[in-house]
Design a protein around this motif. Structure first.
Motif, PDB file in Angstrom:
ATOM      1  N   LEU A 188      13.500  29.890 -37.336  1.00  0.00           N
ATOM      2  CA  LEU A 188      12.570  29.561 -38.412  1.00  0.00           C
ATOM      3  C   LEU A 188      12.691  30.541 -39.570  1.00  0.00           C
ATOM      4  N   ARG A 191      15.153  29.633 -42.109  1.00  0.00           N
ATOM      5  CA  ARG A 191      14.794  28.495 -42.959  1.00  0.00           C
ATOM      6  C   ARG A 191      13.625  28.813 -43.894  1.00  0.00           C
ATOM      7  N   ALA A 192      13.145  30.053 -43.856  1.00  0.00           N
ATOM      8  CA  ALA A 192      12.023  30.474 -44.701  1.00  0.00           C
ATOM      9  C   ALA A 192      12.473  31.556 -45.672  1.00  0.00           C
ATOM     10  N   TYR A 218       5.318  31.980 -41.960  1.00  0.00           N
ATOM     11  CA  TYR A 218       6.580  31.767 -42.678  1.00  0.00           C
ATOM     12  C   TYR A 218       6.279  31.282 -44.093  1.00  0.00           C
ATOM     13  N   VAL A 220       7.492  29.278 -47.049  1.00  0.00           N
ATOM     14  CA  VAL A 220       8.452  28.182 -47.166  1.00  0.00           C
ATOM     15  C   VAL A 220       8.275  27.480 -48.514  1.00  0.00           C
ATOM     16  N   PHE A 228      11.078  21.984 -42.602  1.00  0.00           N
ATOM     17  CA  PHE A 228      10.573  23.057 -41.749  1.00  0.00           C
ATOM     18  C   PHE A 228       9.705  22.486 -40.632  1.00  0.00           C
TER      19      PHE A 228
END
Length: 282
Positions: A188, A191-192, A218, A220, A228
């Motif tokens: 994760l 992806r953040a 996170y 985002v 996400f």
């Protein structure tokens, strides 16, 4: 004493000038609609509150009243949530109050550089929360009727063997759960734009079953939030035999965990009150 002198200014958040209006029926603390106070290119969302409740000493007493605190926190969060739907605000502490508009303007002037720096970092982004919880104790109790009980130990040696086997199974379960949570956090985080690890949540306080292993936030981009969410929802396929793991996703929130210049630093814009710390709802 005039009514104006009995009112303080409650500040919810700092943001950039809004491109879209807030809902006309939005109300905050005390059921009063918040208003925008613009100063030097920044906007503070404020509302009037009575001095008898929000001056320093009465506020300290109120913060020990769970009913009052819960009602105030819901009103505070209602405004932050509405603001988050139209911009990326920097939430302030629950109970941030100033004497008057001049005090709010002074706060904006004093913290201008820091506010702008944080607002630039969180612009176009929201916070998602992810928790991983091991529910080993509860499922074991629920499945007791379905799973044959171990043979009654016939000797002290049998008892020690059974106990050792249970401990080994528990340790292996913990290792699998921790490895799953660690891998999920790494996935994760990639992806953040940023991530924060919070202390595990105390189950006795949260009243949630099981033991919290991962409690993370996170940052985002809004445009990537759908991907996400899909990534988190797809983690069930990665759990393998660990069916007693629970993955929870919350959000999107304002960037509560990312308002400090550095992890662990005090968040900007705290008022002169004894308010509780800025924190996203749990």
């Amino acid at each position: 004493m005039s009514l104006a002198s009995e009112e303080l200014r409650y500040v919810y958040a700092v943001c950039r000038p809004l491109d879209a209006p807030l809902a006309a029926d939005l109300t905050g603390v005390g059921g009063v609609p918040p208003r925008q106070l613009a100063h030097e290119g920044l906007v503070a969302l404020v509302g009037p509150v009575p001095e008898r409740d929000f001056a320093e000493e009465p506020l300290r007493r109120h913060l020990e009243d769970l009913d009052w605190l819960s009602e105030t926190a819901r009103a505070h969060q209602r405004v932050i949530a509405a603001l988050t739907s139209v911009t990326c605000p920097l939430p302030l502490r629950l109970g941030t109050v100033f004497r008057d508009d001049s005090g709010v303007r002074a706060m904006l002037t004093e913290g201008a550089d820091r506010f702008r720096r944080v607002l630039e970092r969180i612009d176009g982004r929201v916070e998602w929360g992810v928790k991983v919880t091991l529910e080993s104790a509860e499922p074991a109790q629920e499945g007791a009727a379905r799973t044959p009980a171990p043979d009654k130990p016939r000797s002290g040696r049998d008892y020690l063997r059974q106990r050792r086997n249970r401990q080994t199974a528990q340790e292996e379960g913990w290792q699998r759960a921790e490895a799953f949570a660690r891998n999920l956090h790494e996935k994760l985080s990639r992806r953040a734009d940023d991530a924060r690890l919070h202390a595990p949540q105390n189950s006795s306080l949260s009243q949630a079953p099981g033991r919290n292993i991962l409690n993370a936030a996170y940052l985002v981009p809004r445009a990537h939030s759908e991907e996400f969410v899909e990534l988190v929802e797809g983690t069930k396929d990665d759990q393998g035999d660990s069916s007693d793991l629970r993955v929870e996703l919350t959000g999107p929130w304002a960037a509560y965990s990312f308002t400090a210049d550095e992890p662990g630093a005090d968040e900007p814009g705290t008022g002169k009150s004894a308010g509780a710390g800025t924190e996203r709802p749990r």
